[in-house]
Design a protein around this motif. Structure first.
Motif, mmCIF file in Angstrom:
data_model
loop_
_atom_site.group_PDB
_atom_site.id
_atom_site.type_symbol
_atom_site.label_atom_id
_atom_site.label_comp_id
_atom_site.label_asym_id
_atom_site.label_seq_id
_atom_site.Cartn_x
_atom_site.Cartn_y
_atom_site.Cartn_z
ATOM 1 N N VAL A 203 -7.589 -5.260 -5.918
ATOM 2 C CA VAL A 203 -7.016 -5.062 -7.250
ATOM 3 C C VAL A 203 -5.960 -3.959 -7.219
ATOM 4 N N ASN A 204 -5.062 -3.971 -8.211
ATOM 5 C CA ASN A 204 -4.186 -2.814 -8.371
ATOM 6 C C ASN A 204 -4.850 -1.874 -9.385
ATOM 7 N N LEU A 205 -4.205 -0.735 -9.605
ATOM 8 C CA LEU A 205 -4.839 0.307 -10.423
ATOM 9 C C LEU A 205 -5.138 -0.184 -11.841
ATOM 10 N N VAL A 236 -8.072 -0.837 -3.675
ATOM 11 C CA VAL A 236 -7.256 -0.572 -4.860
ATOM 12 C C VAL A 236 -5.883 -0.103 -4.392
ATOM 13 N N THR A 237 -4.838 -0.790 -4.858
ATOM 14 C CA THR A 237 -3.472 -0.370 -4.515
ATOM 15 C C THR A 237 -2.803 0.216 -5.751
ATOM 16 N N ASP A 238 -1.777 0.992 -5.512
ATOM 17 C CA ASP A 238 -1.086 1.658 -6.624
ATOM 18 C C ASP A 238 0.397 1.815 -6.279
ATOM 19 N N GLY A 239 1.065 0.672 -6.026
ATOM 20 C CA GLY A 239 2.490 0.695 -5.708
ATOM 21 C C GLY A 239 2.777 1.628 -4.537
ATOM 22 N N GLY A 240 3.735 2.521 -4.712
ATOM 23 C CA GLY A 240 4.116 3.442 -3.635
ATOM 24 C C GLY A 240 3.161 4.623 -3.460
ATOM 25 N N ARG A 241 2.165 4.711 -4.340
ATOM 26 C CA ARG A 241 1.221 5.837 -4.228
ATOM 27 C C ARG A 241 -0.001 5.440 -3.396
ATOM 28 N N THR A 255 -1.669 6.605 2.382
ATOM 29 C CA THR A 255 -0.436 6.567 1.590
ATOM 30 C C THR A 255 0.542 5.565 2.202
ATOM 31 N N PRO A 256 1.159 4.698 1.376
ATOM 32 C CA PRO A 256 2.141 3.746 1.929
ATOM 33 C C PRO A 256 3.330 4.487 2.536
ATOM 34 N N PRO A 257 3.909 3.932 3.589
ATOM 35 C CA PRO A 257 5.117 4.552 4.144
ATOM 36 C C PRO A 257 6.212 4.541 3.078
ATOM 37 N N GLU A 258 7.067 5.565 3.107
ATOM 38 C CA GLU A 258 8.163 5.599 2.123
ATOM 39 C C GLU A 258 9.253 4.631 2.535
ATOM 40 N N VAL A 259 9.606 3.730 1.636
ATOM 41 C CA VAL A 259 10.667 2.766 1.941
ATOM 42 C C VAL A 259 11.566 2.611 0.725
ATOM 43 N N LEU A 260 12.735 2.045 0.969
ATOM 44 C CA LEU A 260 13.631 1.709 -0.127
ATOM 45 C C LEU A 260 13.173 0.358 -0.673
ATOM 46 N N VAL A 261 12.747 0.325 -1.936
ATOM 47 C CA VAL A 261 12.139 -0.891 -2.473
ATOM 48 C C VAL A 261 13.204 -1.841 -3.011
ATOM 49 N N THR A 262 13.198 -3.080 -2.497
ATOM 50 C CA THR A 262 14.156 -4.067 -3.015
ATOM 51 C C THR A 262 13.462 -5.180 -3.789
ATOM 52 N N GLY A 266 4.878 -10.034 -5.177
ATOM 53 C CA GLY A 266 4.273 -10.468 -3.915
ATOM 54 C C GLY A 266 3.754 -9.327 -3.057
ATOM 55 N N ALA A 267 3.961 -8.083 -3.506
ATOM 56 C CA ALA A 267 3.501 -6.932 -2.710
ATOM 57 C C ALA A 267 1.980 -6.958 -2.552
ATOM 58 N N GLY A 268 1.286 -7.230 -3.663
ATOM 59 C CA GLY A 268 -0.182 -7.244 -3.628
ATOM 60 C C GLY A 268 -0.714 -8.357 -2.715
ATOM 61 N N ASP A 269 -0.073 -9.539 -2.764
ATOM 62 C CA ASP A 269 -0.503 -10.653 -1.902
ATOM 63 C C ASP A 269 -0.294 -10.301 -0.430
ATOM 64 N N ALA A 292 -2.259 -2.894 6.526
ATOM 65 C CA ALA A 292 -1.892 -3.600 5.293
ATOM 66 C C ALA A 292 -0.790 -2.843 4.549
ATOM 67 N N LEU A 293 -0.892 -1.519 4.519
ATOM 68 C CA LEU A 293 0.142 -0.716 3.838
ATOM 69 C C LEU A 293 1.486 -0.842 4.545
ATOM 70 N N ARG A 294 1.447 -0.876 5.872
ATOM 71 C CA ARG A 294 2.702 -1.011 6.633
ATOM 72 C C ARG A 294 3.326 -2.377 6.351
ATOM 73 N N ALA A 295 2.505 -3.428 6.394
ATOM 74 C CA ALA A 295 3.031 -4.787 6.169
ATOM 75 C C ALA A 295 3.629 -4.905 4.764
ATOM 76 N N ALA A 296 2.939 -4.325 3.765
ATOM 77 C CA ALA A 296 3.436 -4.415 2.388
ATOM 78 C C ALA A 296 4.722 -3.600 2.228
ATOM 79 N N ALA A 297 4.819 -2.471 2.936
ATOM 80 C CA ALA A 297 6.032 -1.637 2.848
ATOM 81 C C ALA A 297 7.227 -2.382 3.443
HETATM 82 N N1 LIG Z 1 7.312 1.552 -4.028
HETATM 83 C C1 LIG Z 1 6.595 1.176 -2.945
HETATM 84 N N2 LIG Z 1 6.722 1.819 -1.766
HETATM 85 C C2 LIG Z 1 5.990 1.465 -0.684
HETATM 86 N N3 LIG Z 1 5.084 0.484 -0.706
HETATM 87 C C3 LIG Z 1 4.904 -0.189 -1.857
HETATM 88 C C4 LIG Z 1 5.636 0.111 -3.045
HETATM 89 N N4 LIG Z 1 5.241 -0.742 -4.030
HETATM 90 C C5 LIG Z 1 4.276 -1.515 -3.480
HETATM 91 N N5 LIG Z 1 4.086 -1.200 -2.187
HETATM 92 C C6 LIG Z 1 3.116 -1.783 -1.259
HETATM 93 O O1 LIG Z 1 2.500 -2.921 -1.827
HETATM 94 C C7 LIG Z 1 1.109 -2.680 -2.075
HETATM 95 C C8 LIG Z 1 0.681 -3.389 -3.340
HETATM 96 O O2 LIG Z 1 1.473 -2.923 -4.416
HETATM 97 P P1 LIG Z 1 0.949 -2.879 -5.929
HETATM 98 O O3 LIG Z 1 2.158 -2.689 -6.782
HETATM 99 O O4 LIG Z 1 -0.127 -1.869 -6.042
HETATM 100 O O5 LIG Z 1 0.278 -4.322 -6.060
HETATM 101 P P2 LIG Z 1 0.495 -5.530 -7.105
HETATM 102 O O6 LIG Z 1 1.693 -6.275 -6.600
HETATM 103 O O7 LIG Z 1 -0.780 -6.313 -6.958
HETATM 104 O O8 LIG Z 1 0.658 -4.887 -8.456
HETATM 105 C C9 LIG Z 1 0.988 -1.157 -2.125
HETATM 106 O O9 LIG Z 1 -0.292 -0.674 -1.807
HETATM 107 C C10 LIG Z 1 1.993 -0.767 -1.046
HETATM 108 O O10 LIG Z 1 1.437 -0.978 0.232
#
Ligand SMILES: Nc1ncnc2c1ncn2[C@@H]1O[C@H](COP(=O)(O)OP(=O)(O)O)[C@@H](O)[C@H]1O
Ligand SMILES: O=c1[nH]cc([C@@H]2O[C@H](COP(=O)(O)O)[C@@H](O)[C@H]2O)c(=O)[nH]1
Length: 306
Positions: A203-205, A236-241, A255-262, A266-269, A292-297
């Motif tokens: 789940v997300n936050l 539990v994921t929370d975007g970049g946090r 903590t997810p790696p810092e990346v430039l988000v485009t 689909g991040a959660g999937d 998982a955090l690296r792949a999502a980043a």
């Molecule tokens: N701004 C971001 N910077 C780095 N990684 C991100 C960012 N946003 C999402 N992610 C990656 O995608 C994962 C899922 O994102 P999140 O927004 O929590 O899920 P959902 O798409 O389900 O709302 C995060 O835990 C992280 O690994």
């Protein structure tokens, strides 16, 4: 705390059952700022969607063959959807094809100011109910005597009653269940699976808060609360946090790696599929969480084609 989760043998990452919504996404996009009643020029696309399908498409990127368990009509839209799914590398032979139910559709309108509104018409999936699970009962994929024993991705588009049955069914007793909500509006449907010893919940936050009727500031706080409520394994994921994994060994945070988000859709999937793949190959919980955090980043930064 349930200890059955510890007893799982990592499943070979070959086939993963994807149970839930497989439908057509009809998305209207306009570059104008939109509000109620807007009528603007834009583009309308139709692509395969539904949470189970989205997870299945993401799992393909991790070398898995998704096996779809869903309801699809015997209409033209359904035939096209089956063809599209097969072309995407999915096993469609176990799909329940209904003579009288139409293929489901999701429709969303996106303006320059984001998602304006969406309607999910998953009525056929809901009406088909337990029929979609027949291959797990009749011996093709499993039976009560020999339940399916691999990874299953389950989405929260099924009715709460069916999700409750799944939580208690012997047909799922040996499965490594991976559960994702369908939308914030349907998050509470997952309640019956929350304390299943063989379920891992993603789940997300916001969704974590909905499941607990609470507002959480951080993912570790939310994961700890869900653990308290009986979850065996919860991510539990929370975007970049920071994200968190709570399970038998406590609450892990990374903590997810810092990346430039485009892109974020689909991040959660991607997080879920990468985590399933990591655990299937036997990675330790901290290694799997970081993988998982690296792949999502990498995904949100746009380095992976959709
Ligand atoms: N701004 C971001 N910077 C780095 N990684 C991100 C960012 N946003 C999402 N992610 C990656 O995608 C994962 C899922 O994102 P999140 O927004 O929590 O899920 P959902 O798409 O389900 O709302 C995060 O835990 C992280 O690994
Ligand atoms: O009640 C539902 N809402 C949304 C979806 C699916 O979720 C995706 C959109 O979700 P998001 O807004 O999180 O991108 C779409 O593919 C849509 O088909 C679904 O299956 N069920």
């Amino acid at each position: 705390m349930p200890s059955a989760a510890l007893a799982f043998k990592p499943t070979p990452m070959k086939d993963v059952l994807c149970i839930g919504s497989v439908l057509w996404d009809v998305i209207g996009r306009a570059s104008a700022v939109m509000r109620v009643g807007s009528d603007v020029p834009g583009r309308i696309t139709r692509i395969p969607g539904g949470v189970a399908m989205n997870i299945a498409m993401t799992l393909r990127r991790f070398g898995v063959r998704p096996v779809l368990l869903t309801a699809i009509g015997r209409d033209e839209e359904g035939d096209e959807l089956i063809t599209a799914a097969a072309r995407l590398g999915m096993e469609t032979g176990y799909v329940y094809r209904s003579e009288d139910l139409p293929t489901d559709v999701y429709m969303a309108i996106e303006g320059a100011n984001g998602l304006i509104a969406a309607i999910a018409d998953a009525h056929s999936l809901e009406a088909a109910d337990a029929k979609i699970l027949t291959p797990l009962r009749d011996g093709r994929l499993g039976s009560a005597a020999a339940p399916y024993a691999g990874q299953i991705a389950l989405d929260g588009n099924l009715t709460e009653e069916l999700l409750r049955d799944i939580a208690q069914s012997p047909l799922f007793a040996n499965a490594d269940l991976r559960v994702a909500p369908a939308s914030p509006g349907k998050a509470k449907r997952l309640m019956p699976l929350l304390d299943s010893a063989n379920a891992t919940i993603y789940v997300n936050l916001e969704e974590a808060g909905l499941l607990c009727n609470a507002m959480f500031e951080t993912a570790p706080e939310a994961a700890a609360a869900l653990l308290q409520r009986g979850a065996a394994s919860i991510l539990v994921t929370d975007g970049g946090r920071a994200a968190a994994h709570a399970g038998a060994s406590g609450v892990l945070t990374a903590t997810p790696p810092e990346v430039l988000v485009t892109r974020v859709t689909g991040a959660g999937d991607t997080f879920m599929a990468a985590h399933m793949a990591a655990e299937a190959r036997g990675d330790a919980p901290d290694v799997a969480l970081n993988a998982a955090l690296r792949a999502a980043a990498v995904y949100v930064s746009g380095d992976v084609p959709s």
